[in-house]
Scaffold this motif. Structure first.
Motif, PDB file in Angstrom:
ATOM      1  N   PRO A  64      44.522   6.400  67.001  1.00  0.00           N
ATOM      2  CA  PRO A  64      45.048   6.445  66.030  1.00  0.00           C
ATOM      3  C   PRO A  64      46.731   6.554  66.593  1.00  0.00           C
ATOM      4  CG  PRO A  64      43.804   8.640  66.297  1.00  0.00           C
ATOM      5  CD  PRO A  64      42.989   7.155  66.933  1.00  0.00           C
ATOM      6  N   HIS A  65      46.466   6.931  67.655  1.00  0.00           N
ATOM      7  CA  HIS A  65      47.755   7.274  68.617  1.00  0.00           C
ATOM      8  C   HIS A  65      48.782   5.552  68.397  1.00  0.00           C
ATOM      9  CE1 HIS A  65      47.091  11.349  68.208  1.00  0.00           C
ATOM     10  NE2 HIS A  65      46.638  11.441  69.238  1.00  0.00           N
ATOM     11  N   GLY A  66      47.639   4.776  69.454  1.00  0.00           N
ATOM     12  CA  GLY A  66      47.999   3.466  70.033  1.00  0.00           C
ATOM     13  C   GLY A  66      48.167   3.837  70.998  1.00  0.00           C
ATOM     14  N   ALA A  67      48.799   2.687  71.754  1.00  0.00           N
ATOM     15  CA  ALA A  67      49.440   2.657  73.199  1.00  0.00           C
ATOM     16  C   ALA A  67      51.127   3.566  73.080  1.00  0.00           C
ATOM     17  CB  ALA A  67      49.096   1.059  73.686  1.00  0.00           C
ATOM     18  N   GLY A  68      51.233   3.700  72.222  1.00  0.00           N
ATOM     19  CA  GLY A  68      52.153   5.234  72.532  1.00  0.00           C
ATOM     20  C   GLY A  68      52.407   5.862  73.169  1.00  0.00           C
ATOM     21  N   VAL A  69      51.108   6.076  73.603  1.00  0.00           N
ATOM     22  CA  VAL A  69      50.314   8.196  74.100  1.00  0.00           C
ATOM     23  C   VAL A  69      51.017   7.269  76.124  1.00  0.00           C
ATOM     24  CG1 VAL A  69      49.239   8.633  72.469  1.00  0.00           C
ATOM     25  CG2 VAL A  69      48.126   6.876  74.124  1.00  0.00           C
ATOM     26  N   ILE A  70      50.444   5.552  76.579  1.00  0.00           N
ATOM     27  CA  ILE A  70      51.444   5.800  77.617  1.00  0.00           C
ATOM     28  C   ILE A  70      52.350   6.081  77.869  1.00  0.00           C
ATOM     29  CG2 ILE A  70      48.617   5.515  77.863  1.00  0.00           C
ATOM     30  CD1 ILE A  70      49.741   2.214  78.515  1.00  0.00           C
ATOM     31  N   GLU A  71      53.347   5.928  77.182  1.00  0.00           N
ATOM     32  CA  GLU A  71      54.683   5.946  77.143  1.00  0.00           C
ATOM     33  C   GLU A  71      55.358   6.150  78.140  1.00  0.00           C
ATOM     34  OE1 GLU A  71      57.276   4.851  73.607  1.00  0.00           O
ATOM     35  OE2 GLU A  71      55.903   3.129  73.471  1.00  0.00           O
ATOM     36  N   GLY A  72      55.795   6.028  79.055  1.00  0.00           N
ATOM     37  CA  GLY A  72      56.514   7.304  80.235  1.00  0.00           C
ATOM     38  C   GLY A  72      55.725   6.776  81.216  1.00  0.00           C
ATOM     39  N   LEU A  73      54.637   7.086  81.552  1.00  0.00           N
ATOM     40  CA  LEU A  73      53.501   7.343  82.443  1.00  0.00           C
ATOM     41  C   LEU A  73      53.929   6.375  83.708  1.00  0.00           C
ATOM     42  CD1 LEU A  73      49.581   7.868  80.447  1.00  0.00           C
ATOM     43  CD2 LEU A  73      51.962  10.066  81.761  1.00  0.00           C
TER      44      LEU A  73
END
Length: 80
Positions: A64-73
């Motif tokens: 449900p979060h999509g790939a946005g959760v990896i932004e900034g890593l």
């Protein structure tokens, strides 16, 4: 000089970065390897069922979060 971002990880090498016992927590997504060590949930080797040391491309596509959760890593390499 080879920077860490130029490192190519095999699945077996990636599996060593499982976030346990003080090891960094890395995961692969769409061919890139990310360092999630700064995120507390990954230090325990679990983040909503996704495990560090794995390719989580398919799992994130259905999250449900999509790939946005990896932004900034930080990207530490590629999966090869």
């Amino acid at each position: 000089y080879i920077s860490m971002a130029d490192k190519v990880f095999t699945l077996a090498e990636l599996a060593q970065y499982d976030g346990q016992d003080g090891r960094p927590a890395y995961f692969a997504y769409e061919g890139q390897v990310y360092d999630a060590s700064s995120i507390p949930n990954w230090k325990e080797n679990k983040n909503h069922g996704n495990l560090a040391g794995k390719d989580i491309t398919d799992a994130l596509k259905h999250s449900p979060h999509g790939a946005g959760v990896i932004e900034g890593l930080p990207v530490v390499g590629t999966l090869g």
